[in-house]
Write an enzyme that holds these catalytic residues in place. Sequence first.
Site, short mmCIF file in Angstrom:
data_model
loop_
_atom_site.label_atom_id
_atom_site.label_comp_id
_atom_site.label_asym_id
_atom_site.label_seq_id
_atom_site.Cartn_x
_atom_site.Cartn_y
_atom_site.Cartn_z
CB SER A 88 -9.91 -4.44 -8.43
OG SER A 88 -8.62 -4.76 -9.16
CG ASP A 125 -6.37 -2.76 -11.83
OD1 ASP A 125 -5.37 -1.89 -11.40
OD2 ASP A 125 -6.85 -3.52 -11.11
CG ASP A 151 -7.76 -1.04 -7.80
OD1 ASP A 151 -7.15 -1.67 -8.85
OD2 ASP A 151 -7.55 -1.59 -6.82
CG ASP A 190 -4.72 -3.24 -7.13
OD1 ASP A 190 -4.98 -3.39 -8.50
OD2 ASP A 190 -5.09 -3.75 -6.42
#
Length: 447
Positions: free
Chosen positions: A102, A241, A243, A245
């Site tokens: 993440s 960010d 990833d 999400d």
Amino acid sequence: MRRYFGTDGVRGPVNQTPMTAEFALSLGRAAGHILTRHLNHKPHILIGKDTRLSGYMIESALCAGLTAQGMNVLLVGPAPTPAVAYLTRSLRADAGVMLSASHNPAGDNGIKFFAADGFKLPDQLELEIEDCMDNLPPLPAALEVGKAARVDDARGRYVEFLKGSLPRGLRLDGLKVVVDCANGAAYDVAPRILQELGCDVIAMHYKPDGFNINRECGSTYPEDMTRKVVEVGADIGLALDGDADRLIACDAQGRIVDGDRVIAILAEHAHNQGLLTGGGVVTTLMSNMGLGRYLETIGLTMHRAAVGDRYVLEMMREKGCNVGGEQSGHMILLDYNTTGDGLMSALQLLSAMQAQDKALADMASGMSLFPQKLWNIMMTERKDVMADEQVRKLVADAGQRLGDSGRINVRMSGTEPKLRVMVEAEDEDLMLNVGGELTEAISQRVC
């Protein structure tokens, strides 16, 4: 007790337990065995990853373990976490896996599982997989191993899915948008879809090299984005960010619009259209008291879940809410996707701006946030600090000083050995004094 899985899968520094190739291989075998026990067909599992250098290693090891145990694997390459959740459903896979840490730095990585419906794997299944790793099953016969195949059009499928969430025929011509891709999984998808919808796009940090993901960019470091928005005269800034999400936005003046404000805007817009369900939204213990007060003025309720999008999602399903999220930028829009989706949130935000013909600064303008600050205390290990009676007393005494005009939340990070102390109050000086003194007292006690 969980040994490997946290609130968001397995995560840690690469080449340190548990984030090693050996662990990924064993995890693949255990997951393959547990996930296929009740299936009457050759199982398929989908694997996506972000742009970390270690993604190649973890992907190869996990794929080897899964195929060795008899699962077929679909490799989608670099793709956002929400894309993996969607593609798991769309491609009728029996499960999905995202390899990402993440917003963490490039030296970390993680493994997160999705069930066939695109929701995170239930806790019980994660625990069964952990138990299975202690006693791996026999390997199947030589001709019963699985195979791996590449999905070449994965990102294109996700782009079309995102477009499908918007009003038919919607275009965003005339909007100048700065998008910070965090050198992460959305480096290609984010600029592409905004351009296809007609935006004048200024892309930033969209050239990943395996080392620069989240490095002084993206949703945890939005300063570059805010400066660029002012410099080029953009209407809005969008920072994702690693990833993709989560989303942090800024208005045309470069002022940050965090998850709390985005939730307010999206919830009010859906409410006015008769599309909001559950009579309110779900947020977390970190969300600002000002958000709750603003929602009350428009007849909506704010429900607080434990920190972590897993718990937000659980409460959303329990309360029947279709909008929820976290102050940090994880927004879950259950009408469209089963997990936090930064690009989906960004598109819905742009759609609301166009529908209301308002600048971002003018949306939810009646919402006043309480002064709030987060202090971090680095620990040598993750432990239940609030089990200490003296710490509980320190927190209770500090809470009495704030009274009804403020609150305190003390929690251990779900992924790092870090204690987070959040304090907010109507009076900023009181908030800073109480928070600083409490953090110092807790540090002396536990460090």
